[in-house]
Design a protein around this motif. Structure first.
Motif, PDB file in Angstrom:
ATOM      1  N   SER A  75      49.295  43.932  33.688  1.00 47.21           N
ATOM      2  CA  SER A  75      49.786  41.840  33.691  1.00 47.21           C
ATOM      3  C   SER A  75      50.155  41.528  34.352  1.00 47.21           C
ATOM      4  CB  SER A  75      49.911  42.158  32.200  1.00 47.21           C
ATOM      5  OG  SER A  75      51.043  43.058  32.140  1.00 47.21           O
ATOM      6  N   ASP A  76      51.126  42.404  35.469  1.00 49.36           N
ATOM      7  CA  ASP A  76      51.951  41.549  36.926  1.00 49.36           C
ATOM      8  C   ASP A  76      51.019  41.334  37.760  1.00 49.36           C
ATOM      9  OD1 ASP A  76      53.914  41.923  35.494  1.00 49.36           O
ATOM     10  OD2 ASP A  76      54.317  44.549  36.237  1.00 49.36           O
ATOM     11  N   ILE A  77      49.828  41.639  37.877  1.00 50.23           N
ATOM     12  CA  ILE A  77      48.871  41.591  38.915  1.00 50.23           C
ATOM     13  C   ILE A  77      47.802  40.837  38.745  1.00 50.23           C
ATOM     14  CG2 ILE A  77      47.034  42.853  40.556  1.00 50.23           C
ATOM     15  CD1 ILE A  77      48.257  45.213  40.731  1.00 50.23           C
ATOM     16  N   ILE A  78      47.185  40.237  37.388  1.00 51.11           N
ATOM     17  CA  ILE A  78      46.296  39.986  36.807  1.00 51.11           C
ATOM     18  C   ILE A  78      46.150  39.210  35.915  1.00 51.11           C
ATOM     19  CG2 ILE A  78      44.764  41.333  36.136  1.00 51.11           C
ATOM     20  CD1 ILE A  78      42.131  39.436  37.184  1.00 51.11           C
ATOM     21  N   SER A  79      46.020  37.348  35.348  1.00 49.92           N
ATOM     22  CA  SER A  79      46.510  37.125  34.204  1.00 49.92           C
ATOM     23  C   SER A  79      45.409  35.802  34.198  1.00 49.92           C
ATOM     24  CB  SER A  79      47.264  36.735  33.890  1.00 49.92           C
ATOM     25  OG  SER A  79      47.681  35.285  34.897  1.00 49.92           O
ATOM     26  N   HIS A  80      45.746  35.221  33.340  1.00 47.94           N
ATOM     27  CA  HIS A  80      44.243  33.960  33.676  1.00 47.94           C
ATOM     28  C   HIS A  80      44.586  32.984  33.910  1.00 47.94           C
ATOM     29  CE1 HIS A  80      47.588  33.216  30.015  1.00 47.94           C
ATOM     30  NE2 HIS A  80      47.081  32.219  30.905  1.00 47.94           N
ATOM     31  N   ASN A  81      45.856  32.697  34.745  1.00 48.37           N
ATOM     32  CA  ASN A  81      46.235  32.566  36.268  1.00 48.37           C
ATOM     33  C   ASN A  81      45.430  33.075  37.358  1.00 48.37           C
ATOM     34  OD1 ASN A  81      47.564  30.868  34.264  1.00 48.37           O
ATOM     35  ND2 ASN A  81      49.323  31.717  33.883  1.00 48.37           N
ATOM     36  N   GLY A  82      44.608  34.081  37.411  1.00 49.99           N
ATOM     37  CA  GLY A  82      44.549  34.480  38.954  1.00 49.99           C
ATOM     38  C   GLY A  82      45.358  35.934  39.045  1.00 49.99           C
ATOM     39  N   TYR A  83      45.441  35.594  39.804  1.00 52.40           N
ATOM     40  CA  TYR A  83      45.944  37.004  40.672  1.00 52.40           C
ATOM     41  C   TYR A  83      47.724  36.498  40.805  1.00 52.40           C
ATOM     42  CZ  TYR A  83      41.530  40.154  40.904  1.00 52.40           C
ATOM     43  OH  TYR A  83      40.715  40.310  40.636  1.00 52.40           O
ATOM     44  N   ASN A  84      48.134  36.830  41.059  1.00 52.69           N
ATOM     45  CA  ASN A  84      49.827  36.738  41.807  1.00 52.69           C
ATOM     46  C   ASN A  84      50.059  37.791  43.381  1.00 52.69           C
ATOM     47  OD1 ASN A  84      52.436  37.502  41.989  1.00 52.69           O
ATOM     48  ND2 ASN A  84      53.013  36.966  39.657  1.00 52.69           N
ATOM     49  N   ASP A  85      49.969  36.785  43.815  1.00 50.61           N
ATOM     50  CA  ASP A  85      49.426  36.754  45.552  1.00 50.61           C
ATOM     51  C   ASP A  85      51.813  37.954  46.078  1.00 50.61           C
ATOM     52  OD1 ASP A  85      47.348  35.800  45.573  1.00 50.61           O
ATOM     53  OD2 ASP A  85      48.522  34.021  46.697  1.00 50.61           O
ATOM     54  N   PRO A 458      37.927  35.237  15.827  1.00 49.44           N
ATOM     55  CA  PRO A 458      38.340  34.315  16.902  1.00 49.44           C
ATOM     56  C   PRO A 458      39.882  34.281  18.667  1.00 49.44           C
ATOM     57  CG  PRO A 458      37.764  32.830  15.721  1.00 49.44           C
ATOM     58  CD  PRO A 458      37.624  34.525  15.063  1.00 49.44           C
ATOM     59  N   ILE A 459      40.451  34.556  19.312  1.00 52.73           N
ATOM     60  CA  ILE A 459      41.467  34.450  18.932  1.00 52.73           C
ATOM     61  C   ILE A 459      41.315  33.034  20.681  1.00 52.73           C
ATOM     62  CG2 ILE A 459      43.470  35.249  20.752  1.00 52.73           C
ATOM     63  CD1 ILE A 459      42.482  37.322  18.364  1.00 52.73           C
ATOM     64  N   PRO A 460      41.841  31.704  20.170  1.00 48.31           N
ATOM     65  CA  PRO A 460      41.929  30.678  20.640  1.00 48.31           C
ATOM     66  C   PRO A 460      42.840  30.699  21.809  1.00 48.31           C
ATOM     67  CG  PRO A 460      42.314  30.248  17.934  1.00 48.31           C
ATOM     68  CD  PRO A 460      42.955  31.641  18.147  1.00 48.31           C
ATOM     69  N   TYR A 461      42.049  30.216  23.108  1.00 47.63           N
ATOM     70  CA  TYR A 461      42.834  30.008  24.426  1.00 47.63           C
ATOM     71  C   TYR A 461      43.342  31.611  24.787  1.00 47.63           C
ATOM     72  CZ  TYR A 461      41.960  25.554  22.608  1.00 47.63           C
ATOM     73  OH  TYR A 461      41.764  24.337  22.262  1.00 47.63           O
ATOM     74  N   ALA A 462      42.869  32.158  24.948  1.00 41.10           N
ATOM     75  CA  ALA A 462      42.851  33.363  25.316  1.00 41.10           C
ATOM     76  C   ALA A 462      41.418  34.108  25.871  1.00 41.10           C
ATOM     77  CB  ALA A 462      42.924  34.495  23.739  1.00 41.10           C
ATOM     78  N   ASP A 463      42.456  35.047  27.894  1.00 44.25           N
ATOM     79  CA  ASP A 463      41.433  34.612  28.032  1.00 44.25           C
ATOM     80  C   ASP A 463      40.829  36.720  27.870  1.00 44.25           C
ATOM     81  OD1 ASP A 463      42.996  36.666  29.984  1.00 44.25           O
ATOM     82  OD2 ASP A 463      42.550  35.340  31.865  1.00 44.25           O
ATOM     83  N   HIS A 464      39.684  37.141  29.126  1.00 41.16           N
ATOM     84  CA  HIS A 464      39.317  38.427  29.105  1.00 41.16           C
ATOM     85  C   HIS A 464      40.696  39.458  28.816  1.00 41.16           C
ATOM     86  CE1 HIS A 464      35.931  41.194  28.569  1.00 41.16           C
ATOM     87  NE2 HIS A 464      36.965  41.699  30.443  1.00 41.16           N
ATOM     88  N   TYR A 465      41.639  38.806  29.860  1.00 40.67           N
ATOM     89  CA  TYR A 465      42.516  40.003  29.468  1.00 40.67           C
ATOM     90  C   TYR A 465      43.806  39.933  28.583  1.00 40.67           C
ATOM     91  CZ  TYR A 465      39.501  40.998  34.473  1.00 40.67           C
ATOM     92  OH  TYR A 465      38.930  41.199  34.821  1.00 40.67           O
ATOM     93  N   ASP A 466      43.755  38.384  27.980  1.00 36.64           N
ATOM     94  CA  ASP A 466      45.351  37.614  27.169  1.00 36.64           C
ATOM     95  C   ASP A 466      45.692  39.491  26.228  1.00 36.64           C
ATOM     96  OD1 ASP A 466      46.069  36.515  28.400  1.00 36.64           O
ATOM     97  OD2 ASP A 466      45.086  34.585  28.113  1.00 36.64           O
ATOM     98  N   VAL A 467      43.759  38.974  25.085  1.00 42.09           N
ATOM     99  CA  VAL A 467      43.533  39.659  24.196  1.00 42.09           C
ATOM    100  C   VAL A 467      44.118  41.466  24.171  1.00 42.09           C
ATOM    101  CG1 VAL A 467      41.815  38.610  23.217  1.00 42.09           C
ATOM    102  CG2 VAL A 467      41.212  40.536  24.922  1.00 42.09           C
TER     103      VAL A 467
END
Length: 505
Positions: A75-85, A458-467
């Motif tokens: 979760s430090d590397i990828i989230s719904h905001n994309g990759y953490n450079d 349903p999990i509202p406003y959760a992406d594939h990794y959030d859940v």
């Protein structure tokens, strides 16, 4: 000689002892017979694609998540905001990775030396098997790899350990996600049988649901062991995102170039091209990639059909009114030759399969004249294997156990692929979106097309990794509510008994 009579006291004592023995036997029968007190139980967490920890049996070193000395979370590397450079840059400055990059991966102008963890991880034979002796870390390891790659399942696992660890063995089942899901389903069966588990709760994420599904297809005996299956965003009917990714594998080199640009060292374009094609693209022989393709069953779900109300009135005639079914196209293609948008539909799974086999990526070395890749040769058999004939008709195998389908929604998710045609060539340029998905998997796929809405969470406003990666924030509350409602009275008594015993200790 007269017979001695027993005193009333002795008779009463014997009667009390007998009553106590009978009560004790009833208690034992209750706990061991009715409650199944002596049964072995497990909560088995099955990760998604790329989320299992793997190692090279020949070298003893990790080949996926190779920096075990760094406290790193996926979760430090990828989230719904994309990759953490920033995290990626930090990771690439670690001595172990720098040694791999400069002394193994990029040597010989990017051709490598064949000894890097990257090459040993990505090297796949044409038959879809691993070129090296790569194994998943077993649940018994005493390091972070027991939670999968980069702590990917730590949050989920620790929640279940804390809540249910006194009654259930709780662990992550790492598996080699590069291999056929049916192979991993059999390995899961072997592990369960070897350890004698009789009652199981599965908690699966993404491709892990397909592994669980493969386990369920193997026998009714397997299905009878499953008390519950909590499924999080599993692409049971495939994912259009998998198709668009396969159509544009070469574009992934842009991402690698972007990472290279972050580093303070200069890499030639030729070096990156060589490393990409010879040490990364061999992963195209992974079985799993093709087992994630959208299935014909996905295209039969209601999102591809609309009912349009029509009303036509001709003077002197009765008005004609009613509903007309309108089909959304599965794929669209802009034809440069005609200047029109062509629409693609398929009448059967064979029809869809024929289309896939017409694409270069379905063949070895992307050569239409070469053999099909292993994952495509038996693709139809694989997709059909998840459906079981029952007295109530054909059912998806997950419907034959107590499955609850968690699905993130509210993120733009491909439901149709879009192509451009120029002469004989046509290229995928993205797709059409809907918000009924998690950004990767459509709601209808994550729910296996079920029409039993009581089983959909349903999990509202959760992406594939959030859940899963952010389980406590997005999925914990719904999971607790569901377990509280659905665990049977025997399971609840056992949980309370074991928790009370822990407090007394």
């Amino acid at each position: 000689m007269t017979k001695k009579k027993s005193s009333p006291f002795v008779k009463a004592l014997v009667a009390i002892i007998l009553i106590i023995c009978i009560l004790a036997a009833l208690v034992v029968a209750f706990f061991y017979g009715i409650l199944g007190f002596g049964k072995k139980r497990a909560i088995i967490i099955v990760p998604g694609l790329f989320a299992s920890a793997l190692y090279d049996e020949d070298t003893g070193k990790a080949v996926w998540d190779p920096v075990d000395d760094v406290d790193l979370w996926l979760s430090d590397i990828i989230s719904h905001n994309g990759y953490n450079d920033e995290t990626i840059f930090y990771l690439l400055t670690q001595s172990r990775l720098q040694d791999e990059i400069f002394n193994h991966i990029l040597v010989n102008n990017g051709h490598g030396d064949g000894e890097s963890f990257l090459y040993r991880f990505t090297a796949m034979n044409e038959d879809g098997t691993s070129a090296f002796n790569i194994k998943p870390y077993p649940p018994e390891v005493n390091n972070r790899y027991k939670y999968g790659m980069m702590n990917a399942q730590t949050e989920v696992c620790q929640y279940f350990e804390e809540q249910y660890g006194e009654t259930y063995d709780v662990f992550v089942f790492n598996y080699d996600f590069r291999l056929d899901n049916r192979v991993n389903g059999r390995l899961l069966q072997d592990y369960i049988d070897k350890n004698g588990y009789e009652e199981i709760i599965f908690v699966s994420h993404s491709n892990g649901g397909l592994v669980v599904g493969s386990y369920l297809t193997l026998s009714e005996e397997n299905r009878n062991k499953v008390d519950m299956h909590l499924s999080f965003d599993s692409p049971y009917l495939g994912s259009v995102t998998a198709l668009t990714t396969l159509e544009n594998l070469e574009d992934m080199i842009d991402g690698i170039s972007d990472i290279a640009d972050m580093l303070p060292w200069a890499f030639s374009e030729e070096m990156i091209q060589n490393a990409f094609h010879e040490q990364f693209l061999p992963m195209a022989n992974m079985y799993t990639v093709y087992q994630l393709l959208p299935t014909y069953e996905l295209f039969r779900t209601p999102q591809y059909y609309n009912l349009i109300y029509t009303y036509e009135h001709t003077p002197g005639k009765e008005p004609e009114k009613g509903f007309v079914e309108f089909k959304n196209p599965y794929f669209t293609m802009y034809n440069f030759d005609t200047g029109k948008m062509d629409e693609y539909y398929f009448e059967s799974d064979e029809d869809l399969y024929d289309y896939y086999c017409s694409r270069p990526w379905a063949h070895l070395n992307n050569d239409l004249n070469a053999d099909l890749r292993a994952g495509m040769k038996d693709w139809l058999d694989y997709t059909r294997s998840y459906y079981i004939e029952t007295d109530d008709g054909v059912k998806h195998v997950t419907e034959l156990v107590d499955t609850y389908y968690f699905s993130g929604i509210g993120y733009e998710t491909y439901y149709s692929a879009r192509y451009k045609k120029d002469g004989d060539a046509h290229h995928c340029v993205g797709g059409e979106y809907t918000d009924q998905g998690d950004g990767t998997v459509l709601l209808y796929s994550a729910t296996a097309g079920t029409t039993d809405f009581s089983r959909i969470v349903p999990i509202p406003y959760a992406d594939h990794y959030d859940v899963f990666q952010y389980f406590n924030d997005f999925s914990k509350e719904e999971t607790e509510r569901l377990l509280c409602d659905r665990l049977n009275w025997k399971q609840k008594i056992l949980l309370k008994w074991n928790k009370n015993n822990r407090k007394e200790e």
